[in-house]
Scaffold this active site. Sequence first.
Site, mmCIF file in Angstrom:
data_model
loop_
_atom_site.group_PDB
_atom_site.id
_atom_site.type_symbol
_atom_site.label_atom_id
_atom_site.label_comp_id
_atom_site.label_asym_id
_atom_site.label_seq_id
_atom_site.Cartn_x
_atom_site.Cartn_y
_atom_site.Cartn_z
ATOM 1 N N SER A 108 51.567 25.116 49.481
ATOM 2 C CA SER A 108 50.542 24.736 50.441
ATOM 3 C C SER A 108 50.389 25.858 51.491
ATOM 4 C CB SER A 108 50.882 23.386 51.060
ATOM 5 O OG SER A 108 49.800 22.876 51.792
ATOM 6 N N ASP A 156 44.082 17.443 43.709
ATOM 7 C CA ASP A 156 44.472 17.823 45.062
ATOM 8 C C ASP A 156 43.240 17.859 45.955
ATOM 9 O OD1 ASP A 156 45.538 18.960 47.361
ATOM 10 O OD2 ASP A 156 46.667 20.504 46.288
ATOM 11 N N HIS A 190 48.421 16.825 45.798
ATOM 12 C CA HIS A 190 49.008 17.881 46.626
ATOM 13 C C HIS A 190 50.524 17.733 46.573
ATOM 14 C CE1 HIS A 190 48.608 21.111 49.444
ATOM 15 N NE2 HIS A 190 49.392 20.514 50.324
#
Length: 325
Positions: A186, A271, A300
């Site tokens: 991320s 995601d 995610h």
Amino acid sequence: MNAIEQRKQELENCRPEPTLDNEAVDRFWDNQLAEDKHRPLSITVIPEETPYPGMEVSRISFTGYGETILHGWYIRPSAGQCGQENLPCIVTFPGYTGDRGYPERYAHFLLLGYAVLAVDVRGQLGETGNLLPQEQGVVKGWITQGLLDKERSYYLAVAIDTVRAIETASQLPGVDPERIAITGASQGGGIALLAGALSRRVAAVAADIPNMCRLDFGVLNSTSSLTEIADYLKRYPEHLERVLQNLAFFDIVNLAHRITVPVLMSAGWKDTVCMPETIYAAYNRIESPKQMIDYPFSGHEVSEFQQRQTVHFLQEQLGSQQSSH
């Protein structure tokens, strides 16, 4: 062609035009890096007790952008396991609002015979503060700080912090400066790609579900950190073009040409934070050796399967210290 194959083909063809030309990107970053190059790192390393006999842990600090002191862990396999040899080093940063956690979080790297430099991102949950001047109002969070001035923005500070973290790793005792890789997920994945684009010391990049890719699309569609920028622009629509122009200098789509080392990336097709349309837009622009691992049914998240793929990738790029014994 089934639906999965069709979606894969769509993503492989996702190639939006860069929003900046290479010359403008290189001029900006070459100037920023040259300006920062001679500032001292002022590294401190203080041994830390750990209940785990297989690792040696130190608290580390170094000077980041704008005199902010960054904090992290420097972790090595115990001397009995690796002797006094210089080891490959994995540099890693956490996801947005996270921190570096406890040293044992990185035990799988130690089992490979690697050292680890785990660093907090400025201002977020870890022990690192943020001395970046706040001269304008911001949306709750961090990334809108300095949004109207790219030379004084939060993203610039994080980018220079990242380059300085790589340089710090290269100077730590027991690290092989030719075998430094960076990984993260991320926000940490976006930082890893930034490092690959900005630091010539990086030997490999493993970026899971990375942020900072196709930022204009992300601001328009993402459901997480980039909503802070969307909220700012909701209040100040007159700044839209200026903000998008500033963000373009930190967008991996525009920085991809600077990445020359092997890259492993992953994307979750469900995601809504770091959408596959953003990740592939950057991936498709990278010209160095690269591999994408898709997760059509994941959001995610980073699975244990993907963590294992990262291990295989790092072994291929850095070797395994343990295998030499």
